[in-house]
Design a protein around this motif. Sequence first.
Motif, PDB file in Angstrom:
ATOM      1  N   TYR A   7      81.293  35.586 -42.469  1.00 34.62           N
ATOM      2  CA  TYR A   7      80.033  35.992 -41.831  1.00 34.62           C
ATOM      3  C   TYR A   7      79.556  34.935 -40.832  1.00 34.62           C
ATOM      4  O   TYR A   7      78.982  35.270 -39.796  1.00 34.62           O
ATOM      5  CB  TYR A   7      78.952  36.241 -42.896  1.00 34.62           C
ATOM      6  N   THR A  76      74.547  38.931 -43.554  1.00 34.05           N
ATOM      7  CA  THR A  76      75.720  39.780 -43.766  1.00 34.05           C
ATOM      8  C   THR A  76      75.637  41.041 -42.921  1.00 34.05           C
ATOM      9  O   THR A  76      76.592  41.809 -42.861  1.00 34.05           O
ATOM     10  CB  THR A  76      75.815  40.208 -45.241  1.00 34.05           C
ATOM     11  N   ASP A  77      74.495  41.245 -42.280  1.00 38.14           N
ATOM     12  CA  ASP A  77      74.275  42.429 -41.456  1.00 38.14           C
ATOM     13  C   ASP A  77      74.420  43.727 -42.255  1.00 38.14           C
ATOM     14  O   ASP A  77      74.795  44.773 -41.716  1.00 38.14           O
ATOM     15  CB  ASP A  77      75.239  42.445 -40.255  1.00 38.14           C
TER      16      ASP A  77
END
Lengths: 485, 157
Positions: A7, A76-77
């Motif tokens: 990430y 982490t979106d």
Amino acid sequence: MKDFNYYLDSLGEIGFVEELMHSLIYASGLPRVHPGELVLFESGDLGQVFSLTPEKIEVLLLTRANLKVGSKLVRTDTRMQIPVGVGLLGRVIDPLGNPLDGAKLTDTEDVRTVDIAPPKIVERVEVQKPLITGVTLVDLVVPLGCGQRELVIGDRKTGKTDFLLQSMVTQAKLGSICIYAQIGQKQFDIKKMSEFFAETGIKKNTVLVASSSSDPAGVVFQTPYTAMTIAEYFRDKGLDVLLILDDMTTHARNYREISLLAKRFPGRASYPGDIFYVHARLIERAGNFKKGSITALPVAESILGDLSGYIQTNLMAMTDGHIFFDIELYNQGKRPSVNPFLSVTRVGHQTQTDLQRDLSRELSSFLVTYEKMKQFMHFGAEVGETAKKILALGNKVDSFFNQSPTASIPLEINMIILGGLWAGVWSETKEADLRRQMERLVLAYNTEGSFKKQVDDLITQSKSFSDLVNFIRRNNEFLTSKITG
Amino acid sequence: MFDQILSKIRTVDDQEKILEEIDVLLSSLYQDKGLGFESTLKTSARAWLYPLLREEFSKEGANRRNLLLNLKQKIEGLSKVYITLAFEPSEDALNRFGGVIRTSVREDVIISVAYDPHLIGGVQIIYNGEFRDFSFKRIFEKEFENTREQILKSIKN
């Protein structure tokens, strides 16, 4: 979930822990993080962004982390997601989707976001199908429908869980998927629940989502949302789902703890201002839909029978009725200790047939009369013949409603037995024998195909309760032969 | 005065030291009926800071407390750029890095330098939550990921 470096490389953003406050972390950095997003710490711990300020990010920890000031974290979106699939049936999982019963999860074909907006009105359908709980008092007086949200409320140790488990067993045996969310409960209770499912043979139709009281606050908070997400998966498969949330008052207390730590302004009873929204956006995801239904039974604990508590009234406002377990009735030995006068079902009666509705009306009316007679008796007055008959029948009805927590009684035989009571089949029977005879009828219904057919046909043919009673009065040998035989 | 002071602060260490000195000056403002401040200014402030502060305090209408608090606020508000190097830089290298960063980013940034020999070479930069890795370690890892099979084959042979 990939690792920290992945990430860091792919999103190119980093944050640093500035402050630690129990289950809340305050971090700097991560300029493009958004609320609700998952963050990953360098140690592998997981958190969820709770809120944002221009200077800091407030992160709710989802694992038991041992972090220090200066620890690194990355975005982490993604929002919280859990694996869903038929592989969850028969399993015990935590709110993050990790198995608690040892083996790895298999057959999870999909991943779903946990916190989503409830479906709009276009997707909803009227509640039409009855939900049989197997509990006589509920099925006859406070009937439920598939897709209904019914609050189960009462003091501690009044039999709420027994009722829920009875309903689960009945529904699982009818082919519904049952999901039980244990929110912040003792680990031993979680184990007992899992063993209960195995013993009753309903494990293959159930999923247990459990968080213990020692879990991080963020994990306990997520429990009902995870359970609802799993329920939605099975609903979308066209199945009827029974979802039990035990209990929402613990969930509210947990959210209060998080909010007070986050220095949110305390409202009534120190609960945060958005406590209603937190529960409403969950409960509204249940209902009857075009594909399937989710019947939600959230549980609320009351204190000394007080239904006017903050969380209790909130939950009553967002559900389609409530079943009230009265501590006084429990202390009198009534099982289940459901108070039929204070229990409400807003959409249950529309699922009933004409006969069932007529019976329900007649029974409710009788219970009111019986209750008035009992109060009249307290004055020690002389009673006339009519009053004596009402009291005698009322005692028998009380015996009829008293039910073992392990027994699940089909609605049809309940209706016949009630018809028999009204027709005077047991007018000369002692109370000690009454229960035994009723149980014989239930056993005959469950085991003898011919008797079952006879009962079902009679129910189908009777247009009203008085028709049913009259028929039984004229032809009571089909009942008496089973009682004495 | 502020610009002159801020231009002298290059690293996070410098920032912390100056802030400590300002805190000592603030706590001595009212000692010995105000006389303690003068001696503290001489003994605690660093050589280049003393004349700048002295000049500012001697101006008419100067409020020492407000000046020091404003200075403290400005120093605390300096943006930080964290760089991680594979070697410990010299004074000269540090000045050059600072110069390049101030030219490319902003005038009022300070750098925090960390040392990690695992980077092998190159630099990792963190600014405003953005992370960029220009180290040799990353380049080698990426290269190894692409050509892992070939390398393992040649080793076996």
